[in-house]
Structures are given as structure tokens and as C-alpha cells.
Enzyme design. Structure first.
Site, short mmCIF file in Angstrom:
data_model
loop_
_atom_site.label_atom_id
_atom_site.label_comp_id
_atom_site.label_asym_id
_atom_site.label_seq_id
_atom_site.Cartn_x
_atom_site.Cartn_y
_atom_site.Cartn_z
N ASP A 98 11.06 -39.85 -88.79
CA ASP A 98 11.94 -39.54 -90.10
C ASP A 98 12.39 -38.06 -90.25
O ASP A 98 11.73 -37.09 -90.16
CB ASP A 98 10.51 -39.80 -91.13
CG ASP A 98 11.39 -40.57 -92.40
OD1 ASP A 98 12.56 -39.94 -92.89
OD2 ASP A 98 10.54 -41.16 -92.83
N ASP A 199 16.54 -39.33 -93.84
CA ASP A 199 16.13 -39.29 -95.09
C ASP A 199 17.21 -38.81 -96.05
O ASP A 199 18.14 -37.60 -95.77
CB ASP A 199 14.84 -38.25 -95.53
CG ASP A 199 14.53 -38.51 -96.76
OD1 ASP A 199 13.68 -39.46 -97.10
OD2 ASP A 199 14.49 -37.31 -97.59
N GLU A 256 19.36 -43.32 -94.73
CA GLU A 256 18.83 -43.88 -95.96
C GLU A 256 19.84 -43.71 -96.95
O GLU A 256 20.19 -42.41 -97.23
CB GLU A 256 17.35 -43.24 -96.56
CG GLU A 256 16.93 -43.83 -97.76
CD GLU A 256 16.41 -42.76 -98.56
OE1 GLU A 256 15.47 -43.27 -99.37
OE2 GLU A 256 16.34 -41.57 -98.52
N HIS A 325 7.83 -47.43 -98.39
CA HIS A 325 7.00 -46.78 -99.04
C HIS A 325 7.14 -46.04 -100.36
O HIS A 325 6.69 -45.24 -101.15
CB HIS A 325 6.48 -45.39 -98.38
CG HIS A 325 7.84 -44.47 -98.20
ND1 HIS A 325 8.69 -44.94 -97.26
CD2 HIS A 325 8.06 -43.23 -98.26
CE1 HIS A 325 9.67 -43.86 -97.25
NE2 HIS A 325 9.12 -42.84 -98.04
N ASP A 326 8.69 -46.28 -101.12
CA ASP A 326 9.10 -45.98 -102.21
C ASP A 326 8.98 -46.89 -103.36
O ASP A 326 9.61 -46.73 -104.25
CB ASP A 326 10.55 -45.55 -102.03
CG ASP A 326 10.72 -44.11 -101.20
OD1 ASP A 326 9.46 -43.33 -101.40
OD2 ASP A 326 11.78 -43.66 -100.63
C1 NOJ Z 1 13.39 -40.55 -99.92
C2 NOJ Z 1 12.15 -40.86 -99.19
O1 NOJ Z 1 11.87 -42.08 -98.68
C3 NOJ Z 1 11.12 -40.48 -100.31
O2 NOJ Z 1 9.82 -40.94 -100.00
C4 NOJ Z 1 11.40 -39.09 -100.66
O3 NOJ Z 1 10.43 -38.65 -101.73
C5 NOJ Z 1 12.60 -38.56 -100.79
N1 NOJ Z 1 13.68 -39.46 -100.00
C6 NOJ Z 1 12.92 -37.00 -100.71
O4 NOJ Z 1 12.67 -36.88 -99.34
#
Ligand code: NOJ
Length: 558
Positions: A98, A199, A256, A325-326
């Protein structure tokens, strides 16, 4: 669009903190991942995406990096990582990391130097501005709520943070920053990692001049996505990463990509552009985030996912996912964990997994995990959850209502430790787990499902194997059927003279499939999540609640 190794891959997204603890401190670690590699190999996944494993104070569980070239203390050492990579390779799998480079931790030496003096050589590596009228430089709101600016008394200026105040944004306008990041990426590539998930990649460019966002009442910060997401010029930074780093190896890159619609995707992932292998789009889960209590609007979901399939056919490649995970667990959002856990988990799986693209499985999804149970507002660990709680309280919302809202939406739902068995702490740790286990682990765990071919896990394994053996399910053209049917998600995948028909009833009611285009007389059912009820050779059949079937239409393999 054929011929890249990552097109045939199945990615397993692993949240190291919650996967397996090897030393009893209650926190998952790299030796723990190593100990479970055989499980991942058995499952059939071929790429492991490790959520951030770098040194971090963990304000945002590793998405705040203090040293890009060191392993987080709780997770182990660089030697552990090297061993993990070698053992992963030995089992025919690969690792992607990541890459969090929109921002660092405020404990990163770059930021410590940057904040030390206005004339420090690294001052411009972050985004510093003078305040305005005794307040922040503009009215932007952080994605994690509150102002996107933090005042620094030492130098009497503000720095920008799109996420928490402990995650200062790097200044990508600065060539030294770009060089330092590309250098670091090449360093990991030289170590042999097989790619990166990048990310917040659409946020790396900020609107020139950092203008105010149009304000509602002029009080307080306001969402400012138009000024920091997919801003013109962001692709130049992606080009830099691709040219100076990614192109130095045969790696997989996954951006992402909040804010990118299907019609805007080609510049990001078009095969001829040489930028990214694929992006994780947000449109389908935004369907849900607007109103977490609303059920699944299947026709809208079909429109969104089909739009992505069609927009990238022949020009680029999709990343397919339902969980990460979000997000809370998809089973709790769009399935039915109480009445139809097995059927709804497997029907949702079938629906997304067999489209054109590289499928991603988020840890625990393969078990049919549901959201966890929260008893009070103190149960939320996630920094974003805690900020939202503060905000909702400030808006006068009662704690009970906040708890109800957060239980549906919090990221902690998908971060509970992996349930390996029904023993102490689900086999995750001998210590105290950093986040409580999902209380359903006695019923939902690996050990119990691994020995049961009829389990959700057994189904995922068969589905992965089916995709691996059928080029049509990897490369075949996607065509949506029954676009207006409110219960069924049905589509075909066709390559040369082979066509697969995927039919999923995504409702808790029986449904009738009927399509005159195919006669199923010579079709073979290759996958089904419920015992097949015999049906006469025909072009129609009934599906029970959350029933899913995959037929091969056309020549069977010799
Ligand atoms: C996206 C990530 O998936 C998330 O978990 C994170 O809090 C934010 N970006 C900030 O890095």
C-alpha cells in the site's frame, strides 16, 4: 488487452493488524501472515495486498507513515518481510504494498524538518500557508471532518491535511518530493515487490491557488472535493510515478480513485497510456453511503457496474471489489446475515467476481463475515469514526442515535480480527485483541468452513478455481441481461465460442429468470450456491432467495 499476469490474478486484501498475531501482543504481524500463507494458497488467491506495513504512529492504522523504508514495530522486522516475500513467491503468489504518498505521518522526518523552521529546506515539501483573519487559509473541510488546516504555533503558519491533522499532505508540486517518492518506490521494486495499491491517488493535486470552496453560510469548513480530487494536472503526477518508478518492472498498480467516473477512467487505466493497471472506483459503494439504511437498488448497481465494464472493454482493465477496510461488511449492507447468510454471501460473491477485471477479496469476506456489534460509543477505535462522533454530538444528535448510525457505517466493522477457529480469541491471538472479535466467530470461522465444502469459504474456493480454469471468465466480453429486473443480476461472459451465463438473485424473494436468447438445454451448470432443482431444458427457471448459478453455454472443454 490480454497477456498481463495481473489480469488473471485474484487479489486478497489483508489487514495485517487483524490477520494473525504471532507474539501474543494482540496485534497481527508479519510472522502471523507467514503462518497463514498455506491458507491463502489453499484458497487459490494469487496476489496479497498488504495494507500499510511501514513504521507508523498509527493515528490512522498505518495510513500515516513515519518511515517508508522500515516495518512497523508491531508488525515485525524487515527480515520478517523478506521471509514473507520469499515464502509467498515459493507458493506461487505475489505481494503488493500500500503506497500512501498523498500524505505522511506528522512523525515523518520530512515533516519534522518541514515544520521546524520557515526556511528549512524541506519547508516546501508540505503545503504551508499563512492564516486568514485569525483562521485557516481557506474554508476547506478535511475528508475526515473538521478544517483541513492545522495551525503550527512554532512557525505561525497552517499546514494542509486532507485526512487527519496527523497526516499532513505532501506538496507534489515540489520536484524533490516527487524524486524522493519515486526513489522509495524503486527501492521496494528492487526488493522484489510485485506492485502497489496507491492510496488517495486522485487527491495528490490541489487546485492552483487553493481557492475557497463555495460556502453555504460562510461559517466553518465546507466539503471541497472539487478543489482537491481529480483536479486537472493530477495525471502528470501519475505519469511521473509511472515513468520514474512503475515502468522499471513488470508490476501491478492499483489506484484508489475516488471521484473518477467510468467515462473518465480511460486516461488512468487505458492500456496504451502506460499509467496504472487498474483503479478502485467508488461509484458502486456511494450508492449505499448516501443512505446506509436503504436497501440495494439493484437496477442502479447494474447500471454502474455495467457502465464500468463497457467503458473499459478492450481499452483498459477493471478492479472488481465489494469490500475493503474502509467499508462495513457487504453482507450486512446488501445481503441478509440473519436469514440467508450463506446464500446471500455467495450470491453477492458470484455477482461481482465473475465480471471482467481482477477480483479483490477483503479478508473475512470469504467467510461471509457480517458487521460486528458495538455496545457503546467507546467501542469505536477508528480515528474517522471518533471524529464523526464528535461532529454528530456537536450537531446535537443523541448518543443512542449516533450509536445506531455508526454501527451501520463505521470502518471498525470490517477491521475485527480474523476468526481462525472457535477457540480462545478465535485463534487470532493468545493476548488481548487490539479490537474485539466479531461475536459471531464461534459460528463463522476458518476452521469450521475449511472442512465443509458447502461453506461460504468452500464456495469462494470453487469460484476462484473456476475462474482460473476458464479464460472466458477472465477475458470474455461482458453483456448485461435483464437490465430492469429488480431482483436478478444476470450477465454473460463470452470469448470465442464459449459463453458463460451468470444469474444471481440478489433478493430475499424467489425470482424467475427468463431470457429468450439462450436455450439452456446443452448448458452445464458450473457453479451454484444452492442444490440445483431439476428444471426442464428451457430458457427459464426459478431461483430461490439469493440463489446464484453459473452456466457454461457452448462447447465444453475437450
Ligand atoms: C484511504 C485508505 O483506504 C483509508 O483507510 C485511509 O484512512 C485514507 N485513504 C487516508 O490514507
Amino acid at each position: 488487452m490480454h497477456g498481463k499476469w495481473w489480469q488473471e490474478a485474484v487479489v486478497y486484501q489483508l489487514y495485517p493488524r487483524s490477520f494473525m498475531d504471532s507474539n501474543g501482543d494482540g496485534i497481527g504481524d508479519l510472522p502471523g501472515v507467514l503462518a497463514q500463507l498455506d491458507y491463502l494458497q489453499w484458497l487459490g488467491v494469487t496476489v496479497i495486498w498488504l495494507c500499510p506495513i511501514f513504521r507508523s504512529p498509527n493515528d490512522d492504522n498505518g495510513y500515516d507513515i513515519a518511515d517508508y523504508r522500515a516495518i512497523m514495530d508491531e508488525f515485525g522486522t524487515m527480515a520478517d518481510f523478506d521471509r514473507l516475500m520469499a515464502e509467498t513467491r515459493r507458493r506461487g503468489m505475489r505481494i503488493i504494498l500500500d503506497l500512501v504518498v498523498n500524505h505522511t505521518s506528522d512523525e515523518h522526518p520530512w515533516f519534522i524538518a518541514s515544520r521546524s523552521r520557515r526556511d528549512d529546506p524541506k519547508r516546501d515539501w508540505y503545503i504551508w500557508r499563512d492564516g486568514r483573519n485569525g483562521g485557516p487559509p481557506n474554508n476547506w473541510e478535511s475528508i475526515f471532518r473538521g478544517p483541513a488546516w492545522q495551525y503550527d504555533a512554532g512557525t505561525d503558519q497552517y499546514f494542509l491535511h486532507l485526512f487527519t491533522a496527523r497526516q499532513p499532505d505532501l506538496n507534489w508540486e515540489n520536484a524533490e518530493v516527487r524524486d524522493a517518492i519515486c526513489d522509495m518506490v524503486r527501492w521496494w521494486m528492487d526488493k522484489g515487490v510485485d506492485g502497489f495499491r496507491i492510496d488517495a491517488i486522485t487527491h495528490m493535486k490541489k487546485a492552483p491557488g487553493l481557492p475557497d470552496a463555495p460556502a453555504g453560510d460562510g461559517h466553518g469548513p465546507v466539503p471541497a472535493y472539487d478543489f482537491h480530487m481529480n483536479v486537472d494536472g493530477v495525471l502528470d503526477y501519475v505519469d511521473t510515478l509511472a515513468r520514474e518508478a512503475f515502468s522499471h518492472g513488470d508490476i501491478m498498480t492499483v489506484g484508489e480513485a475516488n471521484g473518477i467516473g467510468a467515462d473518465e477512467a480511460e486516461p488512468w487505466v487505458g492500456a496504451s497510456r502506460g499509467r496504472l493497471s487498474m483503479i478502485l472506483q467508488f461509484e458502486h459503494w456511494h450508492l449505499w453511503s448516501g443512505d446506509p439504511r436503504a436497501g440495494l437498488d439493484l437496477c442502479k448497481l447494474k447500471r454502474i457496474l455495467s457502465h464500468w465494464q463497457n467503458a473499459l472493454e478492450g481499452v483498459g482493465w477493471n478492479a472488481l471489489y465489494l469490500e475493503n477496510h474502509d467499508l462495513p461488511r457487504v453482507l450486512s449492507r446488501w445481503g441478509d446475515p440473519l436469514q440467508h447468510r450463506h446464500a446471500s454471501a455467495t450470491a453477492l460473491a458470484t455477482m461481482y467476481f465473475l465480471m471482467q477485471g481482477t477480483p479483490f477479496i477483503y479478508q473475512g469476506q470469504e467467510l461471509g463475515m457480517a458487521n460486528t456489534v458495538f455496545h457503546s460509543l467507546d467501542d469505536f477505535d477508528d480515528v474517522f469514526a471518533r471524529q464523526r462522533i464528535v461532529e454528530m454530538r456537536a450537531n446535537g444528535m443523541a448518543d443512542d442515535d449516533i450509536l445506531e448510525e455508526m454501527a451501520l457505517t463505521a470502518r471498525d466493522n470490517s477491521r475485527t480480527p480474523m476468526p481462525w477457529n472457535d477457540g480462545l480469541n478465535a485463534g487470532f491471538t493468545t493476548g488481548t485483541p487490539w479490537l474485539p472479535l466479531n461475536p459471531d466467530y464461534p459460528q463463522v470461522n476458518v476452521a469450521q468452513q475449511q472442512t465443509d465444502p458447502g461453506s461460504v469459504l468452500g464456495y469462494y474456493r470453487r469460484m476462484i478455481a473456476l475462474r482460473a480454469s476458464e479464460p472466458a471468465l477472465v477475458f470474455g466480453r461482458y453483456r448485461l441481461l435483464l437490465a430492469d429486473d429488480p431482483q436478478l443480476y444476470a450477465y454473460t461472459r463470452s470469448l470465442d465460442d464459449t459463453t458463460f451465463l451468470v444469474v444471481c438473485n440478489l433478493s430475499a424473494r424467489a425470482a424467475r429468470y427468463r431470457h429468450d436468447g439462450f436455450n439452456l438445454e446443452y448448458a452445464a451448470c458450473m457453479l451454484a450456491n444452492r442444490p440445483l432443482l431439476p428444471h426442464p431444458p428451457c430458457n427459464a427457471f426459478d431461483l430461490r432467495p439469493f440463489e446464484a448459478r453459473v452456466y457454461r453455454i457452448g462447447p465444453a472443454p475437450a
